[in-house]
Design a protein around this motif. Structure first.
Motif, PDB file in Angstrom:
ATOM      1  N   ALA A  22      -5.250  -1.765  -4.659  1.00  0.00           N
ATOM      2  CA  ALA A  22      -5.185  -1.859  -6.124  1.00  0.00           C
ATOM      3  C   ALA A  22      -5.439  -3.275  -6.619  1.00  0.00           C
ATOM      4  CB  ALA A  22      -3.827  -1.376  -6.614  1.00  0.00           C
ATOM      5  N   GLU A  23      -5.635  -4.205  -5.700  1.00  0.00           N
ATOM      6  CA  GLU A  23      -5.924  -5.602  -6.027  1.00  0.00           C
ATOM      7  C   GLU A  23      -4.892  -6.181  -6.996  1.00  0.00           C
ATOM      8  OE1 GLU A  23      -9.966  -5.475  -7.386  1.00  0.00           O
ATOM      9  OE2 GLU A  23     -10.727  -5.183  -5.357  1.00  0.00           O
ATOM     10  N   GLY A  24      -3.624  -5.838  -6.777  1.00  0.00           N
ATOM     11  CA  GLY A  24      -2.555  -6.379  -7.598  1.00  0.00           C
ATOM     12  C   GLY A  24      -2.498  -5.843  -9.017  1.00  0.00           C
ATOM     13  N   ASN A  25      -3.196  -4.757  -9.288  1.00  0.00           N
ATOM     14  CA  ASN A  25      -3.213  -4.171 -10.628  1.00  0.00           C
ATOM     15  C   ASN A  25      -2.299  -2.951 -10.646  1.00  0.00           C
ATOM     16  OD1 ASN A  25      -3.811  -2.834 -13.033  1.00  0.00           O
ATOM     17  ND2 ASN A  25      -6.004  -3.267 -12.897  1.00  0.00           N
ATOM     18  N   ARG A  26      -1.251  -3.000 -11.466  1.00  0.00           N
ATOM     19  CA  ARG A  26      -0.305  -1.906 -11.451  1.00  0.00           C
ATOM     20  C   ARG A  26      -0.819  -0.656 -12.151  1.00  0.00           C
ATOM     21  NH1 ARG A  26       4.473  -1.915 -15.203  1.00  0.00           N
ATOM     22  NH2 ARG A  26       3.607  -2.456 -17.202  1.00  0.00           N
ATOM     23  N   LEU A  27      -1.976  -0.741 -12.781  1.00  0.00           N
ATOM     24  CA  LEU A  27      -2.560   0.441 -13.408  1.00  0.00           C
ATOM     25  C   LEU A  27      -3.416   1.242 -12.428  1.00  0.00           C
ATOM     26  CD1 LEU A  27      -3.580  -1.108 -16.839  1.00  0.00           C
ATOM     27  CD2 LEU A  27      -1.523   0.201 -16.282  1.00  0.00           C
ATOM     28  N   LEU A  28      -3.708   0.642 -11.287  1.00  0.00           N
ATOM     29  CA  LEU A  28      -4.502   1.330 -10.275  1.00  0.00           C
ATOM     30  C   LEU A  28      -3.581   1.886  -9.207  1.00  0.00           C
ATOM     31  CD1 LEU A  28      -7.439  -1.197  -9.782  1.00  0.00           C
ATOM     32  CD2 LEU A  28      -7.418   0.878 -11.171  1.00  0.00           C
ATOM     33  N   GLY A  29      -3.721   3.144  -8.923  1.00  0.00           N
ATOM     34  CA  GLY A  29      -2.896   3.776  -7.902  1.00  0.00           C
ATOM     35  C   GLY A  29      -3.728   4.209  -6.719  1.00  0.00           C
ATOM     36  N   VAL A  30      -3.032   4.677  -5.712  1.00  0.00           N
ATOM     37  CA  VAL A  30      -3.667   5.178  -4.494  1.00  0.00           C
ATOM     38  C   VAL A  30      -3.059   6.541  -4.208  1.00  0.00           C
ATOM     39  CG1 VAL A  30      -4.054   4.748  -2.036  1.00  0.00           C
ATOM     40  CG2 VAL A  30      -3.964   2.823  -3.635  1.00  0.00           C
ATOM     41  N   THR A  31      -3.885   7.489  -3.834  1.00  0.00           N
ATOM     42  CA  THR A  31      -3.345   8.806  -3.525  1.00  0.00           C
ATOM     43  C   THR A  31      -2.518   8.733  -2.242  1.00  0.00           C
ATOM     44  OG1 THR A  31      -5.255   9.500  -2.214  1.00  0.00           O
ATOM     45  CG2 THR A  31      -5.321   9.971  -4.600  1.00  0.00           C
ATOM     46  N   GLY A  32      -1.518   9.589  -2.187  1.00  0.00           N
ATOM     47  CA  GLY A  32      -0.687   9.656  -0.993  1.00  0.00           C
ATOM     48  C   GLY A  32      -1.494  10.028   0.234  1.00  0.00           C
ATOM     49  N   SER A  33      -2.477  10.903   0.061  1.00  0.00           N
ATOM     50  CA  SER A  33      -3.295  11.311   1.216  1.00  0.00           C
ATOM     51  C   SER A  33      -4.145  10.155   1.728  1.00  0.00           C
ATOM     52  CB  SER A  33      -4.169  12.513   0.862  1.00  0.00           C
ATOM     53  OG  SER A  33      -5.029  12.207  -0.211  1.00  0.00           O
ATOM     54  N   LYS A  34      -4.633   9.301   0.828  1.00  0.00           N
ATOM     55  CA  LYS A  34      -5.405   8.125   1.258  1.00  0.00           C
ATOM     56  C   LYS A  34      -4.504   7.160   2.012  1.00  0.00           C
ATOM     57  CE  LYS A  34      -8.448   4.390  -0.295  1.00  0.00           C
ATOM     58  NZ  LYS A  34      -9.110   4.333   0.977  1.00  0.00           N
ATOM     59  N   LEU A  35      -3.309   6.918   1.498  1.00  0.00           N
ATOM     60  CA  LEU A  35      -2.366   6.057   2.207  1.00  0.00           C
ATOM     61  C   LEU A  35      -2.054   6.617   3.585  1.00  0.00           C
ATOM     62  CD1 LEU A  35       0.220   5.078  -0.555  1.00  0.00           C
ATOM     63  CD2 LEU A  35      -1.353   3.546   0.632  1.00  0.00           C
ATOM     64  N   ARG A  36      -1.769   7.909   3.632  1.00  0.00           N
ATOM     65  CA  ARG A  36      -1.445   8.568   4.907  1.00  0.00           C
ATOM     66  C   ARG A  36      -2.584   8.400   5.901  1.00  0.00           C
ATOM     67  NH1 ARG A  36      -1.793  14.206   3.791  1.00  0.00           N
ATOM     68  NH2 ARG A  36      -3.955  13.782   4.247  1.00  0.00           N
ATOM     69  N   ASP A  37      -3.802   8.688   5.459  1.00  0.00           N
ATOM     70  CA  ASP A  37      -4.951   8.628   6.358  1.00  0.00           C
ATOM     71  C   ASP A  37      -5.294   7.195   6.758  1.00  0.00           C
ATOM     72  OD1 ASP A  37      -5.047  11.364   6.089  1.00  0.00           O
ATOM     73  OD2 ASP A  37      -6.743  11.357   4.691  1.00  0.00           O
ATOM     74  N   ASP A  38      -5.310   6.278   5.785  1.00  0.00           N
ATOM     75  CA  ASP A  38      -5.675   4.888   6.062  1.00  0.00           C
ATOM     76  C   ASP A  38      -4.641   4.183   6.930  1.00  0.00           C
ATOM     77  OD1 ASP A  38      -7.900   5.321   4.492  1.00  0.00           O
ATOM     78  OD2 ASP A  38      -7.277   3.986   2.862  1.00  0.00           O
ATOM     79  N   LEU A  39      -3.369   4.501   6.719  1.00  0.00           N
ATOM     80  CA  LEU A  39      -2.299   3.787   7.406  1.00  0.00           C
ATOM     81  C   LEU A  39      -1.753   4.530   8.629  1.00  0.00           C
ATOM     82  CD1 LEU A  39      -0.367   2.558   4.239  1.00  0.00           C
ATOM     83  CD2 LEU A  39      -2.132   1.337   5.556  1.00  0.00           C
ATOM     84  N   GLY A  40      -2.135   5.795   8.777  1.00  0.00           N
ATOM     85  CA  GLY A  40      -1.688   6.570   9.929  1.00  0.00           C
ATOM     86  C   GLY A  40      -0.200   6.866   9.926  1.00  0.00           C
ATOM     87  N   ILE A  41       0.331   7.177   8.752  1.00  0.00           N
ATOM     88  CA  ILE A  41       1.759   7.473   8.612  1.00  0.00           C
ATOM     89  C   ILE A  41       1.931   8.982   8.479  1.00  0.00           C
ATOM     90  CG2 ILE A  41       3.826   7.106   7.208  1.00  0.00           C
ATOM     91  CD1 ILE A  41       2.581   4.455   6.282  1.00  0.00           C
ATOM     92  N   PRO A  42       2.818   9.589   9.272  1.00  0.00           N
ATOM     93  CA  PRO A  42       3.053  11.039   9.167  1.00  0.00           C
ATOM     94  C   PRO A  42       3.541  11.442   7.770  1.00  0.00           C
ATOM     95  CG  PRO A  42       4.050  10.154  11.166  1.00  0.00           C
ATOM     96  CD  PRO A  42       3.608   8.982  10.348  1.00  0.00           C
ATOM     97  N   ASP A  43       3.236  12.683   7.367  1.00  0.00           N
ATOM     98  CA  ASP A  43       3.583  13.170   6.028  1.00  0.00           C
ATOM     99  C   ASP A  43       5.051  12.972   5.669  1.00  0.00           C
ATOM    100  OD1 ASP A  43       1.030  13.998   5.303  1.00  0.00           O
ATOM    101  OD2 ASP A  43       1.304  16.005   6.120  1.00  0.00           O
ATOM    102  N   ALA A  44       5.951  13.390   6.544  1.00  0.00           N
ATOM    103  CA  ALA A  44       7.384  13.280   6.238  1.00  0.00           C
ATOM    104  C   ALA A  44       7.796  11.825   6.070  1.00  0.00           C
ATOM    105  CB  ALA A  44       8.207  13.937   7.334  1.00  0.00           C
ATOM    106  N   ASP A  45       7.211  10.950   6.860  1.00  0.00           N
ATOM    107  CA  ASP A  45       7.571   9.542   6.792  1.00  0.00           C
ATOM    108  C   ASP A  45       6.984   8.859   5.569  1.00  0.00           C
ATOM    109  OD1 ASP A  45       9.141   9.588   9.135  1.00  0.00           O
ATOM    110  OD2 ASP A  45       7.356   9.387  10.371  1.00  0.00           O
ATOM    111  N   ILE A  46       5.788   9.267   5.147  1.00  0.00           N
ATOM    112  CA  ILE A  46       5.223   8.654   3.942  1.00  0.00           C
ATOM    113  C   ILE A  46       6.030   9.072   2.714  1.00  0.00           C
ATOM    114  CG2 ILE A  46       3.430  10.335   3.282  1.00  0.00           C
ATOM    115  CD1 ILE A  46       1.642   7.743   2.926  1.00  0.00           C
ATOM    116  N   ALA A  47       6.486  10.316   2.688  1.00  0.00           N
ATOM    117  CA  ALA A  47       7.327  10.770   1.575  1.00  0.00           C
ATOM    118  C   ALA A  47       8.642  10.003   1.549  1.00  0.00           C
ATOM    119  CB  ALA A  47       7.583  12.274   1.676  1.00  0.00           C
ATOM    120  N   ALA A  48       9.259   9.820   2.711  1.00  0.00           N
ATOM    121  CA  ALA A  48      10.528   9.083   2.789  1.00  0.00           C
ATOM    122  C   ALA A  48      10.337   7.626   2.400  1.00  0.00           C
ATOM    123  CB  ALA A  48      11.098   9.183   4.200  1.00  0.00           C
ATOM    124  N   ALA A  49       9.262   7.009   2.858  1.00  0.00           N
ATOM    125  CA  ALA A  49       9.005   5.604   2.525  1.00  0.00           C
ATOM    126  C   ALA A  49       8.744   5.432   1.037  1.00  0.00           C
ATOM    127  CB  ALA A  49       7.821   5.083   3.341  1.00  0.00           C
TER     128      ALA A  49
END
Length: 90
Positions: A22-49
């Protein structure tokens, strides 16, 4: 279930991923699925985090069905935390 060290690492990865994407812009978001895929975090753990980070006031989360983060955005406080970390590294 993730260990404490893993949970902390997931939260840090999410914050860093959001800040970079988001380049430090709070108006830009990232989808949870993109975070999960890019960062390799399991679904349950991304929700908890995301729940933890939202509780700390560092992100806002738009939730989809099944307790899945649809969109995650840094808050003003989240940006300040990440900027402080960036300044420490310089």
């Amino acid at each position: 279930m993730a260990s404490l060290a893993e949970r902390k690492a997931y939260r840090e990865k999410i914050m860093q991923g959001l800040y970079e994407t988001a380049e430090g812009n709070r108006l830009l978001g990232v989808t949870g699925s993109k975070l999960r895929d890019d960062l390799g975090i399991p679904d349950a753990d991304i929700a908890a985090a995301c729940t933890y980070l939202e509780g700390e006031g560092l992100v806002t989360v738009d939730w989809a069905a099944g307790n899945t983060p649809a969109m995650v955005m840094l808050t003003h406080q989240g940006i300040r935390v990440m900027e402080a970390k960036e300044e420490e590294q310089e």
